[in-house]
Design a protein around this motif. Structure first.
Motif, mmCIF file in Angstrom:
data_model
loop_
_atom_site.group_PDB
_atom_site.id
_atom_site.type_symbol
_atom_site.label_atom_id
_atom_site.label_comp_id
_atom_site.label_asym_id
_atom_site.label_seq_id
_atom_site.Cartn_x
_atom_site.Cartn_y
_atom_site.Cartn_z
ATOM 1 N N VAL A 145 0.553 -1.012 -0.001
ATOM 2 C CA VAL A 145 -0.284 0.100 0.183
ATOM 3 C C VAL A 145 1.192 1.688 0.290
ATOM 4 O O VAL A 145 1.912 0.892 0.834
ATOM 5 N N GLY A 146 0.765 2.420 -0.888
ATOM 6 C CA GLY A 146 1.179 3.435 -0.922
ATOM 7 C C GLY A 146 0.787 4.372 -1.288
ATOM 8 O O GLY A 146 -0.707 4.865 -1.952
ATOM 9 N N ARG A 147 1.608 6.555 -0.869
ATOM 10 C CA ARG A 147 0.520 7.079 -1.028
ATOM 11 C C ARG A 147 1.588 8.126 -2.104
ATOM 12 O O ARG A 147 3.226 7.816 -1.995
ATOM 13 N N GLN A 148 1.321 8.852 -3.662
ATOM 14 C CA GLN A 148 1.939 9.009 -4.219
ATOM 15 C C GLN A 148 1.273 10.726 -4.580
ATOM 16 O O GLN A 148 0.209 10.790 -4.357
ATOM 17 N N SER A 149 2.027 11.911 -4.735
ATOM 18 C CA SER A 149 2.104 12.884 -4.333
ATOM 19 C C SER A 149 2.957 13.987 -5.191
ATOM 20 O O SER A 149 4.491 13.572 -5.391
ATOM 21 N N TRP A 150 2.457 14.992 -6.194
ATOM 22 C CA TRP A 150 3.924 15.839 -7.116
ATOM 23 C C TRP A 150 3.258 16.687 -6.642
ATOM 24 O O TRP A 150 2.189 17.256 -6.174
ATOM 25 N N SER A 197 -6.296 4.979 -6.587
ATOM 26 C CA SER A 197 -6.937 5.612 -6.673
ATOM 27 C C SER A 197 -6.780 6.693 -6.592
ATOM 28 O O SER A 197 -6.157 7.512 -5.971
ATOM 29 N N GLN A 198 -7.078 7.931 -7.357
ATOM 30 C CA GLN A 198 -6.708 9.472 -7.781
ATOM 31 C C GLN A 198 -7.928 9.951 -8.361
ATOM 32 O O GLN A 198 -7.837 9.962 -9.759
ATOM 33 N N GLY A 199 -8.309 11.061 -7.388
ATOM 34 C CA GLY A 199 -9.062 11.696 -8.247
ATOM 35 C C GLY A 199 -10.646 10.918 -8.766
ATOM 36 O O GLY A 199 -11.023 9.998 -8.446
ATOM 37 N N ASP A 200 -11.446 11.655 -9.469
ATOM 38 C CA ASP A 200 -12.736 11.379 -9.777
ATOM 39 C C ASP A 200 -12.092 10.240 -11.775
ATOM 40 O O ASP A 200 -12.634 9.148 -11.423
ATOM 41 N N ASP A 201 -11.769 10.440 -11.429
ATOM 42 C CA ASP A 201 -10.855 9.370 -12.998
ATOM 43 C C ASP A 201 -9.954 8.478 -13.403
ATOM 44 O O ASP A 201 -9.996 8.221 -14.027
ATOM 45 N N GLY A 202 -9.354 8.024 -12.091
ATOM 46 C CA GLY A 202 -8.229 7.825 -12.119
ATOM 47 C C GLY A 202 -8.886 6.425 -11.062
ATOM 48 O O GLY A 202 -7.487 5.162 -10.251
ATOM 49 N N ASN A 203 -9.648 6.140 -10.836
ATOM 50 C CA ASN A 203 -9.685 4.608 -9.768
ATOM 51 C C ASN A 203 -9.816 3.139 -10.409
ATOM 52 O O ASN A 203 -10.471 3.625 -11.233
ATOM 53 N N GLY A 204 -9.641 2.244 -9.179
ATOM 54 C CA GLY A 204 -9.932 0.988 -9.745
ATOM 55 C C GLY A 204 -8.466 0.485 -10.325
ATOM 56 O O GLY A 204 -7.709 0.710 -10.501
ATOM 57 N N LEU A 205 -8.799 -0.600 -10.975
ATOM 58 C CA LEU A 205 -7.551 -1.946 -11.115
ATOM 59 C C LEU A 205 -6.931 -1.210 -12.563
ATOM 60 O O LEU A 205 -7.276 -0.758 -13.182
ATOM 61 N N ARG A 206 -6.000 -0.540 -12.316
ATOM 62 C CA ARG A 206 -4.835 0.068 -13.975
ATOM 63 C C ARG A 206 -4.501 -0.869 -14.507
ATOM 64 O O ARG A 206 -4.404 -0.528 -15.591
ATOM 65 N N HIS A 207 -3.529 -1.752 -13.999
ATOM 66 C CA HIS A 207 -2.267 -3.145 -14.999
ATOM 67 C C HIS A 207 -2.506 -4.226 -13.679
ATOM 68 O O HIS A 207 -2.512 -4.197 -12.669
ATOM 69 N N LEU A 208 -2.563 -5.512 -14.259
ATOM 70 C CA LEU A 208 -1.898 -6.344 -13.980
ATOM 71 C C LEU A 208 -0.561 -6.498 -14.724
ATOM 72 O O LEU A 208 -0.098 -6.384 -15.790
#
Length: 408
Positions: free
Chosen positions: A45-50, A83-94
């Motif tokens: 689990v992690g968190r990224q910020s710009w 999980s990132q804002g309204d459009d970046g949630n869910g499974l991104r890749h395998l």
């Protein structure tokens, strides 16, 4: 070249690399390849910020599993949830990975060849939809430097990187990726870690040529024989807005005790068969030695004139058997048993001697030494007796101390 110098040089190379991205693919893995049937389960689990960017902070959850296959291969699978804002949630890749060892020798660095890639169909609305694809082939090295273990990785990959300044979409680049991780044991349950990752652009748009370097110090706690907890916090040094400036990650790893591999089971069976064959050979040798010893003892006893004598009181009178046994012992022979005849009081008059084949001369000599023996014949005897004396009433004489007692 001294291995400590190589380790320091590797970290310096990572520190001066120019790159487009230092955080997309998995972190630096060791050169360890799992044995057949072994598994590793991990949850990150992690968190990224710009900083200085319109991008929102991202929260990451990534479960991983590695599994060892026969013939020295390993496969891995991970699923990246963002999980990132309204459009970046869910499974991104395998992400898929396969590895096999190239060198695994005592006293030398381990080298492993690994291939990895991601599956991420471009679908921005739902499901797997990051649109980012990666495909790479790399070499992983691991070596021990006293209390420190060094892992390094060099890979060539094709990757999709995000547009600058939060614009939608990805650009394809080809690049050379380098990473290094040092693990230093400071206590039985605690390691200090430092990871550096950098990327060299090979081809693509200018986004790949921006300076980028990720440094991530951390710790690893050994919570039990099969459970580790790793914590790291780092940053991408160039504040370009392309890669996350700050990254915080926690990873829980579980290594269940593997079932014996097919190779190990085959080795056990082979060892048991060899031990069984050795035991049988040893038993046969010991049996041969025992037979040889028995033959030698028998030969010595024959040369000494010693017999194994069975005495049966067939006279019907108490004490006659024991008295005869005493006389036999006085002649230097061994009395194996003394018993009364089943005929009870209706005993026989004369004393007979029966001998096993091969003991005729000794039986005749015994009869002569005992006197009043009227018959010496060959016959079948029970195991353990060379001669049987059937005591008759003709051996009646004043009884000694042994004949005054009850019994035979």
């Amino acid at each position: 070249m001294d291995r400590t110098f190589v380790a320091v040089l590797g970290l310096l190379l990572a520190a001066v690399s120019t790159a487009a991205s230092a955080a997309d693919p998995p972190g630096v893995r060791g050169a360890e390849v799992l044995e057949d049937g072994a598994a590793v389960h991990a949850l990150s689990v992690g968190r990224q910020s710009w900083s200085g960017s319109e991008r929102e902070d991202a929260q990451l959850i990534e479960p991983r599993v590695r599994y060892g296959l026969p013939a020295g291969y390993e496969i891995g699978l991970s699923a990246n949830h963002r999980s990132q804002g309204d459009d970046g949630n869910g499974l991104r890749h395998l992400a898929l990975e396969a590895a096999t060892p190239l060198r695994r020798e005592p006293g030398a660095a381990d080298i492993t060849l690994a291939g990895y890639g991601t599956v991420a169909p471009a679908d921005g609305d739902s499901g797997i939809g990051s649109g980012s694809h990666n495909l790479g082939l790399g070499l992983h090295l691991s070596d021990d430097l006293g209390a420190t273990r060094l892992h390094s990785s060099v890979a060539v990959e094709r990757a999709d990187v995000a547009e600058i300044d939060g614009q939608p979409g990805y650009r394809a680049v080809n690049r050379l990726r380098y990473g290094a991780r040092a693990e230093h044991r400071v206590a039985a349950s605690l390691d200090l870690t430092l990871e550096a990752a950098a990327v060299y652009g090979v081809s693509g748009d200018e986004v790949q040529n921006q300076f980028g370097l990720a440094l991530r110090p951390g710790v690893r706690l050994h919570l039990g024989p099969t459970i580790d907890l790793a914590l790291s916090a780092g940053r991408d040094l160039p504040d370009s807005g392309v890669e996350p400036t700050n990254t915080v990650t926690a990873q829980l790893t579980h290594r269940p005790q593997p079932a014996p591999s097919r190779r190990e089971l085959a080795a056990r069976v082979e060892h048991l068969e060899a031990a069984h064959a050795s035991t049988r050979a040893r038993a046969a040798m010991e049996a041969g030695r025992a037979d040889e010893q028995r033959e030698r003892i028998e030969l010595l006893r024959r040369r000494a004139g010693q017999l194994d004598v069975e005495v049966i009181n067939a006279s019907g009178e108490v004490g006659m058997g024991r008295a005869m046994a005493d006389r036999v012992r006085e002649e230097g022979h061994y009395v194996v048993r003394v018993q009364d005849s089943a005929h009870g009081r209706d005993g026989q008059q004369t004393t007979h001697i029966r001998y096993r084949p091969g003991h005729g001369e000794q039986a005749v000599a015994l009869g002569e030494s005992l006197e009043r023996i009227q018959e010496v014949t060959e016959g079948d005897l029970p195991r353990g007796a060379d001669v049987r004396i059937l005591v008759g009433r003709d051996q009646r004489e004043p009884l000694g101390h042994g004949a005054e007692e009850d019994g035979s």
